[in-house]
Design a protein around this motif. Sequence first.
Motif, PDB file in Angstrom:
ATOM      1  N   LYS A 172       0.854  -1.181   0.000  1.00 32.01           N
ATOM      2  CA  LYS A 172       0.000   0.000   0.000  1.00 32.01           C
ATOM      3  C   LYS A 172       0.890   1.231   0.000  1.00 32.01           C
ATOM      4  O   LYS A 172       1.805   1.351   0.819  1.00 32.01           O
ATOM      5  N   ARG A 173       0.609   2.135  -0.928  1.00 36.17           N
ATOM      6  CA  ARG A 173       1.455   3.329  -1.060  1.00 36.17           C
ATOM      7  C   ARG A 173       0.626   4.592  -0.909  1.00 36.17           C
ATOM      8  O   ARG A 173      -0.492   4.673  -1.412  1.00 36.17           O
ATOM      9  N   GLU A 174       1.194   5.538  -0.222  1.00 36.23           N
ATOM     10  CA  GLU A 174       0.541   6.836  -0.074  1.00 36.23           C
ATOM     11  C   GLU A 174       1.601   7.931  -0.021  1.00 36.23           C
ATOM     12  O   GLU A 174       2.738   7.702   0.389  1.00 36.23           O
ATOM     13  N   ILE A 175       1.208   9.110  -0.456  1.00 33.82           N
ATOM     14  CA  ILE A 175       2.100  10.269  -0.422  1.00 33.82           C
ATOM     15  C   ILE A 175       1.712  11.133   0.782  1.00 33.82           C
ATOM     16  O   ILE A 175       0.569  11.576   0.896  1.00 33.82           O
ATOM     17  N   ILE A 176       2.695  11.368   1.663  1.00 36.59           N
ATOM     18  CA  ILE A 176       2.443  12.157   2.873  1.00 36.59           C
ATOM     19  C   ILE A 176       3.333  13.402   2.838  1.00 36.59           C
ATOM     20  O   ILE A 176       4.562  13.289   2.718  1.00 36.59           O
ATOM     21  N   PRO A 177       2.759  14.599   2.932  1.00 35.79           N
ATOM     22  CA  PRO A 177       3.578  15.820   2.952  1.00 35.79           C
ATOM     23  C   PRO A 177       4.221  16.015   4.337  1.00 35.79           C
ATOM     24  O   PRO A 177       3.548  15.886   5.364  1.00 35.79           O
ATOM     25  N   TYR A 178       5.507  16.302   4.328  1.00 29.34           N
ATOM     26  CA  TYR A 178       6.238  16.564   5.572  1.00 29.34           C
ATOM     27  C   TYR A 178       6.893  17.936   5.491  1.00 29.34           C
ATOM     28  O   TYR A 178       7.323  18.372   4.412  1.00 29.34           O
ATOM     29  N   ALA A 180       5.407   3.258   2.019  1.00 30.67           N
ATOM     30  CA  ALA A 180       4.880   1.949   1.617  1.00 30.67           C
ATOM     31  C   ALA A 180       4.678   1.098   2.863  1.00 30.67           C
ATOM     32  O   ALA A 180       5.587   0.936   3.687  1.00 30.67           O
ATOM     33  N   LYS A 181       3.440   0.536   2.994  1.00 31.67           N
ATOM     34  CA  LYS A 181       3.099  -0.278   4.163  1.00 31.67           C
ATOM     35  C   LYS A 181       2.453  -1.581   3.715  1.00 31.67           C
ATOM     36  O   LYS A 181       1.873  -1.663   2.626  1.00 31.67           O
ATOM     37  N   ASP A 182       2.536  -2.592   4.599  1.00 32.82           N
ATOM     38  CA  ASP A 182       1.744  -3.784   4.359  1.00 32.82           C
ATOM     39  C   ASP A 182       0.375  -3.600   5.003  1.00 32.82           C
ATOM     40  O   ASP A 182       0.094  -2.557   5.611  1.00 32.82           O
ATOM     41  N   ASN A 183      -0.483  -4.609   4.904  1.00 29.77           N
ATOM     42  CA  ASN A 183      -1.843  -4.470   5.426  1.00 29.77           C
ATOM     43  C   ASN A 183      -1.912  -4.530   6.944  1.00 29.77           C
ATOM     44  O   ASN A 183      -2.976  -4.309   7.525  1.00 29.77           O
ATOM     45  N   LEU A 184      -0.804  -4.868   7.580  1.00 29.91           N
ATOM     46  CA  LEU A 184      -0.752  -4.845   9.034  1.00 29.91           C
ATOM     47  C   LEU A 184      -0.320  -3.479   9.552  1.00 29.91           C
ATOM     48  O   LEU A 184      -0.254  -3.263  10.756  1.00 29.91           O
ATOM     49  N   GLY A 185      -0.031  -2.566   8.634  1.00 30.37           N
ATOM     50  CA  GLY A 185       0.356  -1.219   9.024  1.00 30.37           C
ATOM     51  C   GLY A 185       1.847  -1.026   9.209  1.00 30.37           C
ATOM     52  O   GLY A 185       2.298   0.074   9.561  1.00 30.37           O
ATOM     53  N   ARG A 186       2.635  -2.081   8.989  1.00 28.31           N
ATOM     54  CA  ARG A 186       4.091  -1.941   9.135  1.00 28.31           C
ATOM     55  C   ARG A 186       4.662  -1.123   7.980  1.00 28.31           C
ATOM     56  O   ARG A 186       4.348  -1.397   6.813  1.00 28.31           O
ATOM     57  N   VAL A 187       5.491  -0.173   8.309  1.00 24.70           N
ATOM     58  CA  VAL A 187       6.157   0.632   7.291  1.00 24.70           C
ATOM     59  C   VAL A 187       7.316  -0.171   6.716  1.00 24.70           C
ATOM     60  O   VAL A 187       8.220  -0.578   7.432  1.00 24.70           O
ATOM     61  N   ILE A 188       7.288  -0.415   5.423  1.00 20.67           N
ATOM     62  CA  ILE A 188       8.325  -1.200   4.754  1.00 20.67           C
ATOM     63  C   ILE A 188       9.386  -0.281   4.139  1.00 20.67           C
ATOM     64  O   ILE A 188      10.576  -0.581   4.165  1.00 20.67           O
ATOM     65  N   ARG A 189       8.907   0.865   3.631  1.00 22.76           N
ATOM     66  CA  ARG A 189       9.861   1.760   2.966  1.00 22.76           C
ATOM     67  C   ARG A 189       9.329   3.180   2.961  1.00 22.76           C
ATOM     68  O   ARG A 189       8.130   3.394   2.847  1.00 22.76           O
ATOM     69  N   VAL A 190      10.248   4.134   3.098  1.00 22.09           N
ATOM     70  CA  VAL A 190       9.917   5.549   2.902  1.00 22.09           C
ATOM     71  C   VAL A 190      10.895   6.119   1.879  1.00 22.09           C
ATOM     72  O   VAL A 190      12.072   5.750   1.847  1.00 22.09           O
TER      73      VAL A 190
END
Length: 419
Positions: free
Chosen positions: A351-357, A373-383
Motif C-alpha cells: 500500500k502506497r501513499e504520499i504524505i507531505p512533511y 509503503a506499508k503492508d496491510n498490518l500497518g508496518r512501514v516497509i519503505r519511505v
Amino acid sequence: MKIGSSKILYIDSTQAGIAGDMFLAAMSDIVDIDMKVLADAVCESTPWCKKLDVDAVDGFKNKFRCKEIKLALEEEHAHKRDGKDVINAVLKSGSKLSLSDKALEYAKKVVETLLWAESRIHGKSMDEVHLHEIGSTDTILDIAGVSYALDKLGVFKKDIKVYGSPVAVGGGYVEMRHGRVSVPAPATLEILSKYNYPFIGGPVYDELATPTGVALLVNIVEKVLRYPPLIKPLKVGYGGGMKEFKSVPNIIRIVYGEDDEIPFLHDKVYVLETNIDDLDDETIGYTLEKLYNEGARDVSIIPVTTKKSRPGKIIKVLCDEDNYINLVKILFDETGTLGVRVYPVNRIILKREIIPYNVVLSGKQYKVNIKVAKDNLGRVIRVKPEYSDLVYISKKLKKPLRIVREIIYEDVRKRIERV
C-alpha cells in the motif's frame, strides 16, 4: 484490494451463458433457500398467479452435477401486463421474503432494466410497453429468488466483491412473438450495450443468454474480468438450464470465496513485450515517452541477444487491462514490430501513499512529499522522499543531493517510527 479482508463472488457465464433460472439454481447450490417460502411469496404477490410449486433438485448436464429449478405453474394468460404490475409483484414478493432495502432496490432495478430494453426496442415509453415473457410469474420468481439468495449470502450487507466473466450468448436465431431474430435477442443485446458488458459468441448455435439472466447479471457485477480473480474458494454453485447440448454442459458456475490471507495488496496488470533488433535508440526513447504519456504504468528496455547473435532489446510494458489495446497499437506504429506478446499477471504490492512533511534545514522550512509503503498490518516497509523536492532543496541550499537525501530520510524515518 486488501487480501483476507473481504469475500468474493465470481459469476462465470463463459461456458453456457446465463438465464434467470440458471442463476437461481447456482445460488441455491451455495446458500440454503426455502423454495416453498419463495414460491408462496411470489404467487401470493402476483395477481395472475394461480398456483406455483418450485424445487431446486440435483440434475446432470453431460454427466456434470448441477442444481436445476423445477416448477409447476398455473397462471392467467393475460395479453397485457404493464411494468408497474411486474414491479409491484417483485417488490411485494421481496417484502414477504423480508429482503433488505438494498436487495429490494436491486430487484426493482432488474425489472426496470428489462422494461427499458423493451421500450427501446419497440420505440415506446416504459409505461406503454406490453409485457409477455417478462411479465410471466416465472420471471418474477427468478428476480425475487436471485435477490433473496444474494441477500441471504450477505452480498448487500457485507464487504463482498462481485465479479463476472464475459457472457457467452450463443449464436444463430431465436423464434419470438415478433418473428425470427438473431442471437443475442434484441432485449439481451440492448441490456449488454447499455451497461458496456462484454459478451462472446458461441460455443453453440442456440440462444444462451436471456434478457432476464443478463439483467440480473449486469446489475450485480462490479467488474468484468477476462480471467477468474485471485480467490480461495469456499463454495461453488452449479446451475443448469433447461436446454441440452451435446458439446457443452448447459451450466453456469458461481464461485464464493475469499481473498488469499497474506498481508499485502494485490492487483492485476497486463504485460506487453516485443523484441526489437533494428531500431535506433532515439526512436526507442521516443516510443518509451509516448507509452508513458498514453497511460503505461511502467516501461522497461531490456538488452538481449536475438537471432544470428544480433544485439537487441525487449520493450516491456506494464499497463491496465482497459488500456492495453491502445498501447499495443503504439508499439506496432512506432517500432514496426511484427508481434507483441500480451498476458495478464497478478501482482503482490505494498500500500502506497504520499504524505507531505515539513522539514527544517539550515534554519529554513521546506515541504517534502514522502512516499510511504506499508503492508496491510500497518508496518512501514519503505519511505522515500520525492526526487523533485530533494532537487529543489539541494539547489536552494547549494548542498549535494545525496547529503540532502540522507538528512531528510533520517528525519522522516524517526518521525514515522514514533507514530
